[in-house]
Design an enzyme around this catalytic site. Structure first.
Site, PDB file in Angstrom:
ATOM      1  N   HIS A   1      -7.840   9.498  -1.429  1.00  0.00           N
ATOM      2  CA  HIS A   1      -7.208   9.501  -0.114  1.00  0.00           C
ATOM      3  C   HIS A   1      -8.126  10.081   0.962  1.00  0.00           C
ATOM      4  O   HIS A   1      -8.155   9.588   2.102  1.00  0.00           O
ATOM      5  CB  HIS A   1      -5.903  10.296  -0.164  1.00  0.00           C
ATOM      6  CG  HIS A   1      -4.878   9.812   0.811  1.00  0.00           C
ATOM      7  ND1 HIS A   1      -3.547   9.710   0.505  1.00  0.00           N
ATOM      8  CD2 HIS A   1      -4.975   9.399   2.093  1.00  0.00           C
ATOM      9  CE1 HIS A   1      -2.869   9.249   1.548  1.00  0.00           C
ATOM     10  NE2 HIS A   1      -3.732   9.061   2.531  1.00  0.00           N
TER      11      HIS A   1
ATOM     12  N   ASP B   1       0.846  -1.196   0.000  1.00  0.00           N
ATOM     13  CA  ASP B   1       0.000   0.000   0.000  1.00  0.00           C
ATOM     14  C   ASP B   1       0.878   1.240   0.000  1.00  0.00           C
ATOM     15  O   ASP B   1       1.831   1.346   0.769  1.00  0.00           O
ATOM     16  CB  ASP B   1      -0.884   0.012   1.248  1.00  0.00           C
ATOM     17  CG  ASP B   1      -1.700   1.298   1.334  1.00  0.00           C
ATOM     18  OD1 ASP B   1      -2.750   1.363   0.669  1.00  0.00           O
ATOM     19  OD2 ASP B   1      -1.285   2.228   2.055  1.00  0.00           O
TER      20      ASP B   1
ATOM     21  N   LYS C   1      -2.994   5.852  -3.811  1.00  0.00           N
ATOM     22  CA  LYS C   1      -4.083   6.783  -3.533  1.00  0.00           C
ATOM     23  C   LYS C   1      -3.885   8.101  -4.274  1.00  0.00           C
ATOM     24  O   LYS C   1      -2.757   8.610  -4.381  1.00  0.00           O
ATOM     25  CB  LYS C   1      -4.196   7.039  -2.024  1.00  0.00           C
ATOM     26  CG  LYS C   1      -4.422   5.790  -1.199  1.00  0.00           C
ATOM     27  CD  LYS C   1      -4.461   6.138   0.276  1.00  0.00           C
ATOM     28  CE  LYS C   1      -3.952   5.082   1.188  1.00  0.00           C
ATOM     29  NZ  LYS C   1      -2.671   4.501   0.915  1.00  0.00           N
TER      30      LYS C   1
ATOM     31  N   TYR D   1       2.727  10.321  -0.189  1.00  0.00           N
ATOM     32  CA  TYR D   1       3.822   9.795   0.630  1.00  0.00           C
ATOM     33  C   TYR D   1       5.192  10.091   0.022  1.00  0.00           C
ATOM     34  O   TYR D   1       6.215   9.999   0.710  1.00  0.00           O
ATOM     35  CB  TYR D   1       3.701   8.273   0.791  1.00  0.00           C
ATOM     36  CG  TYR D   1       2.475   7.778   1.505  1.00  0.00           C
ATOM     37  CD1 TYR D   1       1.643   8.633   2.224  1.00  0.00           C
ATOM     38  CD2 TYR D   1       2.137   6.419   1.460  1.00  0.00           C
ATOM     39  CE1 TYR D   1       0.507   8.156   2.871  1.00  0.00           C
ATOM     40  CE2 TYR D   1       1.011   5.934   2.110  1.00  0.00           C
ATOM     41  CZ  TYR D   1       0.195   6.811   2.809  1.00  0.00           C
ATOM     42  OH  TYR D   1      -0.914   6.324   3.434  1.00  0.00           O
TER      43      TYR D   1
END
Length: 699
Positions: A481, A418, A448, A423
C-alpha cells in the site's frame, strides 16, 4: 405523515416567496418557458440546475443567469425519455450540485408536432409521448425517490391547456393526450406522495416562445381571435406562478392544475363537477370543431368525447343540437368528476377550418441529436500477460454499502474490483462478488498489504487473512500500500505517547521479496506497489527479480505526472489511477493531513471538461475517466450510487488528440493524497506535487 408545514407560519408574506438556499432543477430549462422559470427561481434565491438535451448554448445561458442573479446556475446534459439516464442526472445534481439535497424539480421538457391522427407513424407517436408523458414520469420518479428519502420536496409539472381542451384548427392528438396524461399523472402523484412531497401542475395556453413563432401567421391570427385577452402570453409572465408554487407561500397547495393563458378564457381554473343525474358528458365532436355542454348552466365542456353506459340503463342515446353546439343526452352513469371550463362561445368554433400543414416543433429534445460516443471495454495487458480492465471499481469508504455496491457494479459489467486490508471492507467485497452471480475467474480482484504487516514473516499470513475475508483462493493482484513500514503488531497505526507513528525496521525491499514468493504459491497472480516514488521503484528493480506489474498512484487532470508515467511505461509497469477524479472526494477536504489545495475548484467543474463532454455526449466525470483510458492507464473510481456506477462504466470511449491536449493543460501539480508527516516518511520525494503537505492524523 401530514403535508409538510413551515416551522413559522407568521413570517411576512413576501418572505414566504423566497427560495434562498433551495436547490432546484428544471428540465428543458435552456429555452422558452423553461428558461424563464430558471430565471425566476434564481431571482427568488434558489441555486438552479438546467437540464438540457440538444441546446448548444445551455452552459452560456446558465452562466448569464448566474451572473445576473448571484446564485449558482449550472447546465447538465441528459435525456428525459431514458429512465436510467435522467435518474443518473438528477442523482448527480442532488449529490454534487445540491451537496446531498434537492428541493424543487420542474418537469418542463416538452415537444409538439401537428400531425393528423390518421397520418401518425409509430416513431412520431412514440416520440411525442416519450418526451411529454414518459419524460415527466421518469423525471418525477427520480425526484420522488430523493424527496422521500429527504422527507419533503416539490414537483411542478408543465402540462398544457391542451390537457383540458382540444386546440383548433391544428391537429395535435399526440400532444393533447400526452399533456392530459401528464396532468392526471401530477394529480395522482400528489395523492400518493402527500406524505413527503407537493405536486402541482401549470397548464399554459399559447405562450410566445420559439415554438409559437415558428407557426404560420394565419394560424397565430386564428388563435388570437379566440383568446379573450386579445394577446398571447409572454413566458416572462409565467415565472411568478412557478416561483409561487415552489415556495412556502403555496405550502398547503398540492394536486393543483393551473391554466395560465388559456385558449378560451383569460385565467380559467380547472373545476370539478359532481355527479348530475344519469348524464356523463365530457365532450362532443361535430364538423364545427370540439364543443359540448354539461347540464350545469354556463359551463361548456372541451375534451374527448367519452361516456360510460350504465348496464341497467336503456341502450338509446340522444344527441341534440343546440344553438351553440351539440348537447349529449345519454342514459348512462355519471363519472365521479368531470373537468370543465367556464367559457364564452366563440364563433370560430362554428366555422370549418382548413387543416394546417404538419409543423414539427422541438423544445428541448431532438430526434436527430448527436448520439453519445460509443462505449468500449478496454483491457490492458500486464507484464505477466494477464488482462486488466481499464475501468474498475474502488471500495474505499462506505463499508456498510459495499456488499450491494460491488454486486451491482459487477452485474452492470464491471470486472475490476480494487480493495485493501486497511479499508476494512474485504468481507463485504467478497460477499458482493458472490451475490453478483459473476464467476470469480471473470473478475480481476486486487488488494493491498498494509504497513504493519510488512515484516517478511507476516506477509503470507496477512494475505491469507485477506483471502479468507474475500472468500477466494487467490487474488489477481497484491500490492504494497505504501513504501513505509510501521511497527509489527495488530495496531495498524501504532503511535507513541506523543501521537507519532512508530516505524518498523523492515525495508520495503524485504517485503517485496516475500511477496515474490507468494506468486509461486498461486495465492496471488501478480504483485505490485502503490504510492511509491521513482527512486523507490528503482530500488526494487535493482534489488529483486520481479518488475512490479502495477503501480497504483494518484493521477488526475490536476496531477498528471507525465514524466513519471512515461518512465513507468518504459519499465513495463502498468499504472492504475486512484482518486481519478481528484478532489471530488470529500475525504481530501476533511482529512487532517489534506492540504488547502484540496478546496480548490473540483476537477469535474472545469469548463473545458464540460465542453468536451458536450462533444461526445458524456459527463465531465466520464471525460476524466476516458482521459485515463486513452492514456493507457486503468482507473478505479468509487461510488455506491447506481447511476454513478453505470456512468463510470460508460466512460471508456475514444477521445480525439486535440481533446487530450486540452486536458493536458489542466495539470497544476496538485497532489491531494500526502500523509507524509503523519506517516513519518517523505513520500513521493522525487515526484511532482509534494509541496505544502500539512501535519495531521489519518482517520
Amino acid at each position: 405523515m401530514p403535508l409538510y408545514q413551515p416551522a413559522d407560519l407568521n413570517t411576512p408574506v413576501l418572505s414566504q416567496f423566497s427560495l434562498k438556499g433551495k436547490i432546484a432543477l428544471v428540465t428543458g430549462g435552456s429555452g422558452g418557458i423553461g428558461r424563464q422559470v430558471v430565471t425566476g427561481l434564481a431571482e427568488a434565491g434558489a441555486d438552479v440546475a438546467i437540464i438540457y438535451h440538444k441546446a448548444t448554448d445551455a452552459h452560456e445561458i446558465a452562466a448569464k443567469i448566474a451572473e445576473k442573479t448571484g446564485v449558482r446556475v449550472q447546465a447538465f446534459q441528459s435525456d428525459v425519455t431514458k429512465r436510467e439516464t435522467i435518474a443518473k442526472t438528477i442523482e448527480q445534481i442532488a449529490t454534487e450540485f445540491g451537496r446531498g439535497r434537492l428541493d424543487i424539480v420542474i418537469a418542463n421538457a416538452g415537444v409538439c408536432q401537428n400531425v393528423p391522427s390518421l397520418e401518425y407513424d409509430e416513431e412520431t407517436w412514440n416520440y411525442m409521448n416519450s418526451v411529454n408523458y414518459d419524460g415527466v414520469m421518469w423525471t418525477a420518479v427520480a425526484a420522488g425517490r430523493i424527496f422521500k428519502k429527504q422527507g419533503r420536496g416539490n414537483l411542478i409539472i408543465t402540462a398544457s391547456v391542451s390537457a383540458n381542451l382540444v386546440n383548433v384548427p391544428q391537429t395535435q392528438a399526440a400532444y393533447n393526450s400526452s399533456k392530459a396524461g401528464a396532468l392526471q399523472l401530477g394529480k395522482s402523484l400528489a395523492v400518493e406522495w402527500v406524505d413527503f412531497a407537493r405536486v402541482n401542475c401549470v397548464s399554459p395556453g399559447y405562450i410566445m416562445t420559439e415554438m409559437l413563432t415558428r407557426q404560420p401567421k394565419e394560424l397565430i391570427d386564428k388563435w388570437l381571435s379566440m383568446i379573450p385577452a386579445g394577446r398571447v402570453c409572454n413566458p416572462e409572465e409565467l415565472k411568478g406562478l412557478y416561483v409561487f408554487l415552489a415556495s412556502d407561500a403555496a405550502c398547503y397547495m398540492t394536486g393543483f392544475g393551473e391554466v395560465d393563458g388559456a385558449l378560451y378564457s383569460v385565467t380559467s381554473r380547472v373545476g370539478v363537477v359532481p355527479r348530475y343525474g344519469d348524464y356523463t358528458v365530457m365532450a362532443a365532436w361535430n364538423e364545427r370543431g370540439v364543443t359540448g355542454h354539461h347540464p350545469y348552466k354556463d359551463f361548456e365542456v372541451h375534451g374527448v368525447f367519452c361516456w360510460q353506459r350504465n348496464s341497467n340503463s336503456p341502450t338509446s342515446d340522444t344527441v341534440q343540437r343546440s344553438p351553440t353546439g351539440y348537447r349529449i343526452l345519454s342514459t348512462c352513469s355519471i363519472m365521479a368528476s368531470i373537468f370543465v371550463l367556464p367559457v364564452r362561445t366563440s364563433n370560430a368554433l362554428n366555422t370549418f377550418l382548413k387543416r394546417t400543414q404538419v409543423q414539427t416543433v422541438l423544445s428541448s429534445h431532438s430526434q436527430n441529436a448527436r448520439r453519445a460516443a460509443s462505449t468500449r471495454s478496454t483491457r490492458h495487458t500486464l507484464n505477466t500477460g494477464a488482462k486488466i480492465p481499464a475501468i474498475g471499481f474502488g471500495t474505499f469508504q462506505d463499508a456498510d454499502a459495499q456488499v450491494d455496491a460491488v454486486s451491482r457494479a459487477l452485474k452492470a459489467g464491471c470486472r475490476l474490483i480494487d480493495t485493501a486490508r486497511v479499508y476494512d471492507v474485504e468481507k463485504q467485497v467478497g460477499q458482493g462478488i458472490k451475490e453478483s452471480g459473476v464467476a470469480r475467474e471473470e473478475v480481476f480482484v486486487g488488494t493491498k498489504l498494509w504497513c504493519n504487516n510488512f515484516h517478511p514473516d507476516d506477509v503470507e499470513s496477512a494475505l491469507d487473512d485477506s483471502l479468507r475475508d474475500l472468500d477466494t483462493p487467490y487474488v489477481d493482484l497484491l500490492m504494497m500500500h505504501y513504501p513505509c513500514t510501521f511497527a509489527r503488531g495488530e495496531d495498524r497505526f501504532p503511535r507513541d505517547a506523543d501521537g507519532k507513528m512508530i516505524l518498523g525496521k523492515t525495508s520495503f525491499v524485504e517485503t517485496w521479496k516475500a511477496m515474490e514468493k507468494l506468486v509461486k504459491t498461486g495465492k496471488t497472480k501478480a504483485i505490485g506497489v502503490s504510492n511509491f516514488s521513482k527512486g523507490e521503484i528503482q530500488q526494487l528493480l535493482d534489488q529483486s527479480d520481479t518488475v512490479p506489474a502495477v503501480h497504483q498512484m494518484e493521477v488526475h487532470p490536476y496531477l498528471q505526472q507525465k514524466d513519471f508515467n512515461a518512465w513507468l511505461r518504459s519499465k513495463g509497469i502498468h499504472v492504475v489511477q486512484f482518486s481519478p477524479l481528484g478532489n471530488m472526494n470529500d475525504f481530501y477536504r476533511n482529512t487532517g493531513w489534506s492540504k488547502e489545495v484540496s478546496h480548490m475548484t473540483r476537477v469535474t467543474d472545469q469548463p473545458v471538461l464540460q465542453e468536451i463532454g458536450k462533444k461526445y455526449g458524456k459527463s465531465p466525470v466520464q471525460v476524466v475517466l476516458a482521459w485515463a483510458v486513452n492514456s493507457g492507464r486503468s482507473a478505479i473510481p468509487k461510488s455506491v450510487i447506481d447511476w454513478q456506477i453505470q456512468q463510470n462504466l460508460e466512460a471508456d470511449f475514444e477521445m480525439a488528440a486535440e481533446d487530450m491536449e486540452k486536458i493536458a493543460e489542466l495539470d497544476i501539480k496538485a497532489r491531494f493524497n500526502d500523509p507524509s508527516l503523519d506517516y513519518q516518511w517523505r513520500l513521493y520525494s522525487d515526484l511532482e506535487g509534494t509541496q505544502g503537505a500539512v501535519e495531521g492524523k489519518t482517520h
